[in-house]
Scaffold this motif. Structure first.
Motif: not given
Length: 521
Positions: A212-241
């Motif tokens: 159950t403790l691992a479950l809480l961390r995995l839920r956070h990871l699922a959300e963190l993955a989408d945050v990291a992806l969104s930041l990278s999308l912002e970045t390649i828009a500015r540097y690589d079209g």
């Protein structure tokens, strides 16, 4: 049921949620209470054991030895001594000790198991376990020793303390005797009744509780993955079209009915909402690399497996895994195999593989953020050659290599863990799930994956800060970049940078998803 102030978990007949177990385990301020429904069921369950014992019927572990000695009777005059022997015999775990949250999770999970009525323990025994939690008794539970056919050694370490033996941690964190731990908590040692010793040790409370403790961390990871992806999308828009958002559109998500995929894409759209990427740019690439374009499919599959783990944990928490099973309805004690948590073990297995795929996509996105960093360093070197002095960059240059090393670890950890158990107890116990090993490997995967995603978020945020404010960031991504800007500005060492960023991101991600009301868990 979790109630308000004071924080209380009331255990009764109602189903228990895995996330509630984790939250109570993490917070020692929680008080645990058995309600009358649970106590009444415990009384009925114990009555079945007593009637069965009085009948002279031979029942595994009640009046017989265990394992290969299953058909050897234990004399009635030896039954009380036998309870102590069972606990001492099984208290054989090795390795490092569980931390307080995991130890609390083990005790709480076993207590919930008692309350389901399948174990046949006395109500006072269940209440004793509740009081160990409420009074802060912290048994020293070795991490290793279970093959996943009940977590015998971990639970025996708890039971040893309960009877005034074994070891525990004192208030100052040093090891003390179990007897002293009970005395400090104002508890008298438990004297197990016939059949209780097996009930105390025979359950999967480590795999389930720590799961159950691992479950809480995995839920956070699922959300963190989408945050990291969104930041990278912002970045390649500015540097690589890049930064084409069409793969995240409702039309694409509606074309394939995968709940996790839809949730991931929706989270990305919300994080980028109100920013530059929402407007269609004619100059943007028609398609980004698959690590961006197919990320909702990868992240969504991961989210689906996290949900499956949640379901598997709740099957175990709310089921009766005891052997023998006390069946209150029929008044019988029945031997069976519900102590084999195969579904849970396979959920642990699948999530490590899913995390490796999430890691592959993240590392590939980090690689695509490397050319802009090289250009920034070239610019700094050129300025230094003009006599301005070499600027100190906020982001360590080879974090990408650290990410690559973490990915290699994730790939290694994705290998099956549940297929390696040997046969035990004179070939009577000839199959085991190795659920604890699968969980421990998953815990390592979670640690590696979180660091990898933090590196992606840091790298993208650094580049976005270097790019300036010519194009507005999304509301969600802008908030995260602002939080990480402060971390980067302190220019800590690489290990400290990742740890500080990890702490900031845990809080930022939690706020972003809870305030937006988009938590689908």
């Amino acid at each position: 049921m979790v109630t308000g102030t004071p924080l209380t978990l009331v255990i009764g007949a109602a189903p228990v949620r895995a996330v509630d177990v984790a939250r109570v385990a993490e917070d020692p301020a929680f008080h645990v209470k058995l309600n009358q429904d649970a106590l009444s069921l415990l009384e009925k369950s114990r009555k079945v054991v007593e009637v069965t014992a009085a009948s002279g019927q031979r029942v595994y572990g009640l009046n017989t030895l265990l394992g290969s000695g299953r058909d050897t009777a234990v004399e009635e005059k030896s039954l009380l001594a036998y309870q102590v022997q069972v606990i001492r015999y099984h208290n054989s775990g090795v390795g490092s000790y569980l931390d307080r949250a995991a130890a609390r999770a083990v005790i709480l999970t076993r207590l919930i198991g008692f309350s389901r009525g399948g174990s046949g323990v006395r109500p006072e025994t269940a209440v004793f376990y509740a009081e160990m939690l409420n009074r802060g008794v912290f048994p020293a539970i070795p991490r290793e020793g279970s093959v996943g056919s009940s977590d015998l050694t971990q639970l025996a370490a708890v039971a040893a303390v309960a009877i005034g033996e074994g070891e525990a941690f004192g208030a100052d964190g040093t090891l003390i005797s179990g007897a002293k731990a009970l005395a400090d908590a104002g508890l008298q040692p438990l004297v197990p009744a016939p059949g209780e010793a097996l009930a105390l040790v025979s359950a999967n409370a480590y795999s389930v509780g720590a799961g159950t403790l691992a479950l809480l961390r995995l839920r956070h990871l699922a959300e963190l993955a989408d945050v990291a992806l969104s930041l990278s999308l912002e970045t390649i828009a500015r540097y690589d079209g890049g930064g084409n958002l069409s793969p995240f559109s409702p039309a694409i998500q509606a074309a394939k009915a995968v709940d996790g995929q839809r949730d991931s894409a929706g989270a990305v759209r919300r994080l980028l909402g109100g920013g530059w990427l929402e407007d269609v740019r004619p100059e943007a690439s028609v398609q980004d690399a698959l690590s961006f374009r197919a990320a909702p499919q990868t992240h969504g599959a991961f989210r689906t497996l996290v949900a499956q783990l949640d379901a598997a944990l709740e099957v175990e928490l709310n089921g009766r895994g005891d052997n023998p099973l006390v069946d209150v309805e029929s008044g019988a004690m029945v031997s069976g195999g519900n102590f084999q948590p195969m579904q849970l073990a396979l959920a642990f297995e699948g999530l490590r593989l899913a995390l490796a795929h999430v890691g592959i996509s993240s590392e590939r996105r980090i690689a695509k953020l490397y050319p802009p960093q090289r250009a920034i360093r070239a610019r700094h070197l050129e300025s230094a050659s003009s006599g301005e002095g070499l600027a100190q960059e906020e982001l360590p240059g080879l974090l990408w290599y650290s990410a690559a090393g973490l990915l290699a670890e994730l790939r290694f950890l994705a290998a099956p863990a549940t297929l390696g158990a040997p046969t035990l107890s004179a070939d009577v116990e000839d199959h085991s799930t190795l659920a604890p090993l699968a969980l421990q490997q998953l815990e390592k995967s979670v640690e590696a994956a979180e660091k990898l995603l933090v590196i992606e978020a840091l790298t993208a945020s650094y580049l976005l800060l270097e790019a300036g404010a010519a194009q507005p960031l999304g509301k969600g991504t802008g908030f995260v970049v602002g939080r990480l800007a402060d971390v980067l500005a302190h220019r800590p060492s690489a290990p400290d940078l990742v740890e500080r960023a990890r702490t900031e991101l845990r809080d930022a991600v939690a706020r972003e998803f809870s305030e937006a009301g988009e938590r689908t868990w």
